[in-house]
Structures are given as structure tokens and as C-alpha cells.
Design an enzyme around this catalytic site. Structure first.
Site, PDB file in Angstrom:
ATOM      1  N   LYS A 172       3.478  44.592  79.909  1.00 46.34           N
ATOM      2  CA  LYS A 172       4.170  43.985  78.792  1.00 46.34           C
ATOM      3  C   LYS A 172       3.180  43.145  77.979  1.00 46.34           C
ATOM      4  O   LYS A 172       2.163  42.763  78.533  1.00 46.34           O
ATOM      5  CB  LYS A 172       5.332  43.138  79.292  1.00 46.34           C
ATOM      6  CG  LYS A 172       4.913  41.771  79.856  1.00 46.34           C
ATOM      7  CD  LYS A 172       6.121  41.008  80.236  1.00 46.34           C
ATOM      8  CE  LYS A 172       5.967  39.562  80.402  1.00 46.34           C
ATOM      9  NZ  LYS A 172       5.143  38.753  79.581  1.00 46.34           N
ATOM     10  N   HIS A 264      11.333  39.691  82.156  1.00 44.51           N
ATOM     11  CA  HIS A 264      11.543  39.298  83.555  1.00 44.51           C
ATOM     12  C   HIS A 264      12.989  38.878  83.825  1.00 44.51           C
ATOM     13  O   HIS A 264      13.615  39.317  84.787  1.00 44.51           O
ATOM     14  CB  HIS A 264      10.629  38.120  83.937  1.00 44.51           C
ATOM     15  CG  HIS A 264       9.165  38.370  83.720  1.00 44.51           C
ATOM     16  ND1 HIS A 264       8.571  39.580  83.977  1.00 44.51           N
ATOM     17  CD2 HIS A 264       8.171  37.548  83.292  1.00 44.51           C
ATOM     18  CE1 HIS A 264       7.275  39.493  83.708  1.00 44.51           C
ATOM     19  NE2 HIS A 264       7.003  38.283  83.284  1.00 44.51           N
TER      20      HIS A 264
END
Ligand code: BG6
Length: 479
Positions: A172, A264
Site C-alpha cells: 500500500k 488496515h
């Protein structure tokens, strides 16, 4: 409400497990790590490769090709590990023997052809195909162009002789808003099939995050209470004590919402609240997470100010040398999961930097008594706490909260492996269960995008906070 995704749950029926990760690999791998001199490689990838090698989990003839812009030697790469007494010299020698450095200019098309020839030559030399694990450990701005160049040079096709597959490992951030994430996703999909793409969210590879599933599906008592009849509120907290740690440029254009909540925390929420997947296969787990994310109603421009708050630690602007920075270092949002299981249960996701405590945990507050709650502590102090109400001793009927507290470190001798060991091992095995699909990423951006859009307009609501503030003090969202 989307009922179609939700078959009835059989309480106590755990999804069937996939085989353990000790099975021998039938095919060795070449890790092709773009950016082996970078921070991630130094702090995470090399230590994880060392640990896998020391544990006998790297099959013979695994190779690591370190792609760098400058001329760098294997000795240069390994010297920080050599200086650390925790690393054993013979194992480091073995690691050194499987690292091959390859210097190239990522903007030079012909260099990709040379890289391909290099990988072919390695395979010819060892007389076998390898899986080619193309790990982009680089700034996100170059993902798109590098992926295009990999495709143009045929590096997406894998080892030509037999069955070796090329796999793309990508960290990411996947884009900075919905439109850019869709653009990046199309670009990658034009080059790689979905089963070749391993989008990393290192939280998924944490041992205690996998325990969310073990806990949910092997404890029928809690499974029976996992719904709107029993749960009053769900809170996912990721609080850090560190600041932006020299990542000023990255963080200035990112902020807490994009850095942690978009990926997350939404992944943690999905694992903690999704329906029981049909099995623990990658496809079934991905489908269950996607169904959950699709049941979250994205906020609208009108509701953002009610459901999202942000803050910035007082020393941040000086640290990033931008007196006008509106980047949030704390963010909290309230979401609603509009499905039969969770309808009406508020969900709070809160994260921030330079706060009082380092902790990532998920709390389920139960209906009835507000102290009656279950907390899955993911890191640190890994464990599970169940707060119940008990009668106080003595000639009184007063009740008090008390904790049933499980601590991993006192219960098990073995420590948790670092997430990157799991990431690299699963990538070698071709197991995508703990990676994120394109559809999940896009769906997560759909939820976050309206907040990104509203926050970009004005920052009058940005609260300044003193470093070291407890996250609960900042998280004032009602619900
Ligand atoms: C990263 C973020 O994804 O996660 C960082 O970019 C953050 O800003 C980190 O510090 C937290 O990870 P962990 O594993 O230390 O909780």
C-alpha cells in the site's frame, strides 16, 4: 439492506481449514526485490528472509535478486545485519550466497529486457523454473510505470520453460482516493491476472489478526453473541506513540485516514464482522470480506461532519516544515454496517500518531452493562480480555467489572513471527488468503472517498492536540 450475501450461520461450525504452511514447496522462487536498499527491505524483508532461511522454510535454490539503481554489493546490503549479534554468521553467509544484485534504471525499457534475460539465465543455470516474485518495495508514484514496463518486457509471463508463475507483490498505498485507486487497479489488471497479484496489507499477516478468525469460529459461545441482539458497539483502535518518523513527504499527502483507516482498520473490521466464509480458502475469505465491506453505507457529503473527526499533534507542522499543513495525524470515523447481523450497531474506527499508547485492539461492547466487553488485543500485549460483572465480596449486592484476561506471552512459549515472514512464505506458496483483492481495495475507497472529498475543502474542524494525549480523549464521536 443486502440480505443476499448472508446465509444462516451454523453456530459452532468452523469453516474447514486450509492445509498448514509446512508443506514442502514443489517449486523454488526467485524474489525479485525492487528497492533492496530501501527502508522496508532493510527493516522487514531481509530480516524475514533470514528468519525463513534459519527455520528451514526457504526451499533449496531459492534466490533473491536485489534490484537497485546504484551499484550496491551483497556485503553492503547485509552489513547492518552483520553488525547485529542477533544474526548468526553462518546463516548470514547462506543468505549472502543466494542474493544476486542487479543494477538497473527503472525508467529505461531496455533494462527490463536485461532483467528478464538475467532471470532466464538463472533458471537455465539451475535447470529449473522458479516462481518470480516481483516485489515492488518502492514509492507508490512509480508503481504504474514499473508495472507497464514489466508487462512490456514480458516479465509478467513467468518462467518460460514450464510452470513458474510471475507474481506481483505490491505494498500500500493503492492510490490516494477512489479514482486513482481505480486507475491503478486497471493498470495492474491490464498486466497481471488477479491470481498473480499479491496486494500486501501487513496487518492481515500478523499472527494475532489471524487469531480473529480462530477466536470467532472456534468459540461457539461468542459466535452466538456476535450480532446486533448482543453487541451495542464495535470499536477498532490503532494508537501509536511515534510521529511521522522522517516520512514527512509521504505523510503530508496521506494522513491518518488514508494511511491506516482505509486499509488496515477496514480489513480488521471485515475479519471481525464478516459472515462465516464457506471455507478458509482465499476465494471464500475474500468473498466474505467483500460482502461485509459492501454492506457498509458510505457517508455522504452531508453526513461527513457528523461521522468523522480529525486532529493534528501540536508539533507536526514544525516537523514537516509546513506552517499551514491540514494533514490529520488523528482520525476517527463512525460507520454503519447495513446488514441483518449488524444493522443499528455503531462501529468506530480510530487511529492516530503521537498518542499516549501503542495499541491496536478491537472491542465489542455488549448490551446490558457498558463494562461488559470483549477486547481482542492485536499488538502489543497480545491477548484477549473479557470484562464481566461480578459480585463484590461481602455483605453487599454491589457488582463490579472484572477481567478474564488471556496473555499470549505467558500462555505460549513461542513468540509471534513478524508479519513479513508470513507474507513472503504465502507469496512463495501462491496462497492469497492474507492478501487484499482489487475489489476489496476499491470498496474500501468507496467508503473513505466522501470523507477525503469533504476534508479537502476546509480544515476548520482540525483539532490540535498535545503529543501524548490518550486516544479516548480525542475520540469524541457519539454513537
Ligand atoms: C503502516 C503505516 O501501514 O502501518 C504507518 O504507513 C504505521 O504509518 C504502520 O506506523 C503501523 O504498523 P504496525 O505494524 O507498527 O502497527
Amino acid at each position: 439492506m443486502n440480505a443476499a450475501h448472508h446465509p444462516a450461520i451454523t453456530v459452532g461450525a468452523a469453516p474447514s481449514a486450509t492445509p498448514p504452511h509446512t508443506a514442502p514447496l514443489h517449486l523454488a522462487s526467485q524474489f525479485v526485490i525492487f528497492g533492496l536498499t530501501g527502508d522496508l527491505a532493510r527493516k522487514k524483508l531481509l530480516p524475514a528472509l533470514y528468519a525463513l532461511l534459519a527455520a528451514g522454510l526457504l526451499p533449496d535454490s531459492t534466490h533473491i535478486v536485489g534490484v537497485t539503481r546504484r551499484a550496491v554489493t551483497t556485503d553492503d546490503i547485509l552489513s547492518p545485519l552483520r553488525d547485529n549479534p542477533a544474526y548468526d554468521p553462518p546463516t548470514l553467509d547462506r543468505l549472502a550466497s543466494i542474493i544476486h544484485m542487479f543494477q538497473m534504471d527503472l525508467t529505461e525499457t531496455s533494462d527490463y529486457a536485461k532483467l528478464r534475460a538475467f532471470l532466464d539465465a538463472q533458471e537455465a543455470k539451475y535447470g529449473q523454473c522458479f516462481h518470480r516474485l516481483l516485489y515492488l518495495s518502492m514509492p507508490p508514484q512509480v508503481f504504474g510505470p514499473v508495472v507497464d514496463a514489466l508487462a512490456a518486457s514480458g516479465l509478467t509471463a513467468g518462467c518460460p520453460h514450464t510452470t513458474g508463475q510471475s507474481r506481483l507483490l505490491i505494498e500500500k498505498p493503492f492510490g490516494y482516493d477512489l479514482a486513482s485507486a481505480e486507475e491503478l487497479s486497471h493498470r495492474i489488471s491490464a498486466a497481471f491476472e488477479e491470481d498473480q497479484i499479491f496486494r500486501i496489507d501487513h496487518y492481515l499477516a500478523k499472527d494475532t489478526v489471524q487469531n480473529i478468525l480462530a477466536f470467532r469460529f472456534h468459540n461457539p459461545f461468542f459466535q452466538a453473541a456476535w450480532d446486533r441482539q448482543h453487541v451495542a458497539r464495535i470499536i477498532v483502535t490503532s494508537s501509536e506513540t511515534i510521529g511521522v518518523e522522517g516520512r514527512a513527504a509521504f505523510y503530508e499527502s496521506t494522513g491518518a485516514l488514508r494511511d491506516v483507516i482505509q486499509n488496515h482498520q477496514l480489513q480488521l473490521l471485515a475479519l471481525a464482522t464478516m459472515e462465516t466464509p464457506a471455507s478458509l480458502s482465499a476465494d471464500d475469505v475474500h468473498a466474505a470480506k467483500l460482502a461485509l465491506l459492501s454492506d457498509i453505507t458510505p457517508p455522504t457529503a452531508d453526513t461527513v461532519s457528523d461521522i468523522a473527526i480529525r486532529g493534528q499533534y501540536a508539533t507536526y507542522r514544525a516537523e514537516v516544515d509546513n506552517p499551514h499543513s491540514a494533514t490529520e495525524t488523528f482520525a476517527a470515523i463512525r460507520l454503519a454496517i447495513d446488514n441483518p447481523r449488524w444493522h443499528g450497531v455503531p462501529v468506530i474506527l480510530a487511529t492516530g500518531k503521537h498518542l499516549a499508547e501503542k495499541t491496536t485492539h478491537i472491542t465489542f461492547q455488549f448490551k446490558g452493562h457498558e463494562a461488559n466487553q470483549l477486547t481482542l488485543r492485536l499488538e502489543p500485549n497480545e491477548g484477549i480480555e473479557f470484562d464481566i460483572m461480578v459480585k463484590e465480596p461481602g455483605l453487599t449486592n454491589a457488582v463490579h467489572p472484572a477481567a478474564l484476561d488471556f496473555h499470549y506471552d505467558t500462555h505460549f512459549a513461542a513468540p509471534h513471527p513478524d508479519a513479513y515472514q508470513r507474507i513472503l512464505l504465502d507469496a512463495m506458496l501462491g496462497d492469497r488468503t492474507l492478501f487484499v483483492t482489487s475489489a476489496e481495495t476499491i470498496q474500501s475507497w468507496r467508503i473513505i472517498d466522501p470523507i477525503v472529498g469533504e476534508w479537502a475543502k476546509t480544515a476548520t474542524d482540525l483539532v490540535q492536540y498535545t503529543p501524548g494525549t490518550p486516544i479516548d480523549q480525542l475520540c469524541t464521536l457519539a454513537g
